[in-house]
Enzyme design. Structure first.
Site, PDB file in Angstrom:
ATOM      1  CG  ASP A  86     -15.031 -26.256 -18.989  1.00  0.00           C
ATOM      2  OD1 ASP A  86     -15.087 -27.126 -19.868  1.00  0.00           O
ATOM      3  OD2 ASP A  86     -15.025 -26.510 -17.775  1.00  0.00           O
TER       4      ASP A  86
ATOM      5  CD  GLU B   7     -11.466 -29.368 -14.227  1.00  0.00           C
ATOM      6  OE1 GLU B   7     -11.859 -30.513 -14.500  1.00  0.00           O
ATOM      7  OE2 GLU B   7     -12.098 -28.338 -14.507  1.00  0.00           O
TER       8      GLU B   7
ATOM      9  CD  GLU C 188     -19.653 -29.909 -17.866  1.00  0.00           C
ATOM     10  OE1 GLU C 188     -18.882 -30.416 -18.698  1.00  0.00           O
ATOM     11  OE2 GLU C 188     -19.283 -29.497 -16.746  1.00  0.00           O
TER      12      GLU C 188
END
Ligand code: GCW
Length: 644
Positions: free
Chosen positions: A339, A260, A367
């Protein structure tokens, strides 16, 4: 700030009994301080000791374990090393009065995982996009604010104490995305890390630091960060020596490389073993470790390219490197191949690295599981993951030879975690890292007893009713059958079914008018199932054996495909989304029942979040059901309104 699971009242049983402590050292002093504080609060003091905590070379339990028992009216904790006394003391706190009732034989308790670590994604600066804490839902950082170290000793000490009581012994203090300012923690801002280490140390917690792979260039002025360049190795060695001069018990580095946008060894044509080893060599003389993250994938994918499968990436990158890492490299692997989704199969990387130390990484910060607006007790997810027999008979926990790691959910919020009930996730991670065989419901019960001392039965039952199955409830009203994502891009909160569908991030569901799901089979798909050892490579490959909850992770099927449950995929989607919302709707009345039994401010905070959870669950239900009704054209068998 809220006392979480260590309110003064939790110490009453200890605080009223005379105690004796035999031993010396920093952690023994912590034990003494804790006892003195409890005695001061509850008037216990001199007299024949009813609690003895003693260092004893013959005590079983290793460097952190202890034995605990009671005979002849004396409760005794024996440990080989001071950390064991501290963990033993917290065990006595958990037992409360039961520790001082009937005699019980001494039993030995030792942690299953040697390193039990929390990673903070805290930034020093308030990052313009990610804020002070990346994926933080509990206010700001407890370490930094707007570029400045807070040095709030009371806050950090309270945190150290809370997490030590769950068994945590390592904390990485800064975000794995290391931005320009944060890079300096390694060198000219090292005093800020040393200060934190000083506060954590009395609780048996070592600090770790996330570093930039390009630090030799960013901080050292070198022309390269090539791991095979001798000047780069020398720079890491010199800098690491400085770190240990300042922090003799420094834990080590955490690295997110080639991921990323973070720099990494690929930038120099080197492998991730080359990259990890140069840091490992610098740390080795001092006993430090490098946590090297396996979260490496192409985030600039073309959605039309169906041959690239993000789920495959970590295995494709790392499995060929097994055997090439130094002993003090710990490959840190997210529990699933994508993820931190609500439901994923466990990552096959965990079974592919027989000659590498592996640490499984979990996400306490919610998240993708409701961002601490939604009640979502993750103990069951972690328990299921850790006990999964990935390399039969070896479980994920057993394969996790380098310990367990989780992303912390803590911030400067007065309840620490935004949603007060999300404290239970932080508690549960520590306890499950100590002993992954504990039942998540029993761990929740511990948390309730400590957090709400003397909880009446109705409060205990209500919290269990709200939390025990809350992960499943969350799964019901969000992305179905293991397909994942469908969240608002970037924020990852609330539904956006096609939000990532035409993006470069590699997280697709491939829904069209005929069907949905990702074909990851060897026969016709990306071949991802082949990364699993038997029997899983075959179980997941075949439609007839793939578990329903993971169906769309592994297969693309028509809406009319019949699940093992007997329902079609489309009817399952409708039913689970209606049911999920009804389960959420039931939470608020449950919580009202206990209005007088908990602190009014805490009650109000939870109530407000329950209202938001219901609003959001309805939004999920209506968007998901409408989308799939529109795509498939198949009406709900029960004729319910599926658009609003
Ligand atoms: O889940 C993703 C998050 C990123 C995070 C990344 C990671 C720290 O959206 O915010 O970056 O995972 O784990 O590195």
């Amino acid at each position: 700030m809220h006392a979480a699971w260590l309110p003064p009242e939790a110490w009453r049983a200890i605080g009223t009994r005379p105690a004796r402590v035999d031993g010396e050292g920093l952690l023994v002093q912590t034990v003494l301080d804790e006892l003195n504080a409890a005695h001061a609060a509850f008037g216990g003091g001199p007299g024949a000791p009813q609690l003895v905590l003693a260092l004893s070379p013959t005590a079983d339990g290793g460097p952190e374990g202890y034995s605990l028992g009671r005979s002849d009216g004396v409760t005794t904790v024996l440990a080989e090393a001071p950390a064991g006394l501290l963990y033993g003391l917290f065990h006595v706190v958990r037992l409360g009065e039961a520790a001082f009732a009937d005699d019980f034989p001494a039993t030995v308790h030792r942690p299953v995982h040697a390193r039990r670590m929390l990673d903070h994604w805290d930034n020093v600066d308030r990052h313009p996009v990610m804020g002070q804490v990346e994926r933080g839902y509990s206010g700001g950082s407890i370490f930094w604010r707007d570029g400045v170290a807070l040095r709030d000793e009371a806050r950090v000490k309270a945190y150290a104490r809370l997490v030590a009581a769950t068994g945590i012994n390592a904390v990485a203090v800064n975000n794995v995305n290391v931005h320009a300012t944060e890079a300096h923690l390694l060198t000219d801002r090292l005093d800020e890390v040393a200060w934190l280490a000083d506060v954590f140390r009395p609780y048996g917690i070592r600090v770790h630091l996330s570093v930039s792979f390009n630090a030799p260039m960013l901080l050292g002025g070198l022309p390269t960060a090539d791991p095979l360049d001798p000047s780069v190795a020398a720079w890491w060695a010199a800098v690491t020596k400085n770190v240990y001069d300042a922090i003799p018990d420094f834990g080590g580095y955490v690295v997110k490389a080639d991921s990323e946008g973070q720099p990494g060894p690929f930038g120099y044509g080197r492998s991730h073993a080359d990259g990890a080893n140069v840091l490992a060599d610098a740390l080795a003389p001092y006993g430090g470790v490098v946590h090297w993250r396996a979260f490496v994938y192409n985030h600039r994918q073309d959605w039309r390219d169906r041959s690239t499968d993000r789920a495959r990436a970590a295995y494709d990158h790392f499995a060929p490197l097994d055997g090439q890492f130094r002993d003090n490299v710990i490959l840190q692997v997210k529990y699933g191949p994508i993820d931190f989704q609500t439901r994923e199969p466990v990552s096959p990387v965990i079974a592919a690295m027989a000659r590498t130390r592996v640490a499984v990484e979990l996400q306490v910060t919610q998240e993708y599981t409701g961002q601490q607006q939604h009640v979502c007790y993750l103990g069951p997810q972690w328990s299921e993951t850790l006990s999964f027999p990935l390399a039969e008979p070896r479980t994920v926990s057993e394969l996790s030879t380098g310990g367990l790691v989780a992303v912390s959910n803590v911030g400067d919020d007065e309840y620490w975690t935004g949603h007060p009930l999300a404290q239970a996730n932080l508690y549960a991670f520590g306890r499950l890292a100590w002993d992954p065989t504990l039942s998540p419901s029993a761990v929740l019960d511990e948390w309730i007893s400590l957090t709400f001392p003397g909880a009446e039965a109705v409060l205990r039952e209500t919290l269990h009713a709200m939390m025990d199955h809350s992960w499943r409830t969350y799964e019901l009203y969000t992305a179905p059958l293991g397909v994942g994502f469908m969240v608002k891009p970037h924020y990852h909160y609330g539904p956006d079914i096609d939000g990532y569908e035409y993006s470069p991030w590699g997280t697709y569901h491939f829904a069209d008018r005929d069907g949905i799901g990702v074909d990851r089979t060897r026969a016709t798909g990306t071949g991802y199932t082949g990364q699993y050892p038997p029997p899983w490579c075959d179980i997941y490959e075949s439609l007839s054996t793939c578990p329903d909850e993971l169906l769309l992770f592994f297969h693309h099927v028509p809406y009319g495909h019949v699940l093992h449950s007997g329902k079609t995929v489309i009817q399952h989607i409708y039913d689970t989304h209606f049911e999920g919302v009804e389960r959420v709707r039931a939470l608020r009345p449950l919580w009202e029942r206990v209005a007088g039994l908990v602190d009014p401010a805490l009650h109000a905070r939870v109530a407000e979040r329950l209202d938001e959870q219901l609003r959001c669950a309805i939004e999920w239900r209506d968007q998901i059901n409408t989308y799939f009704y529109r795509k498939s054209g198949v009406p709900d068998a029960h004729g319910r309104t599926i658009y609003a």
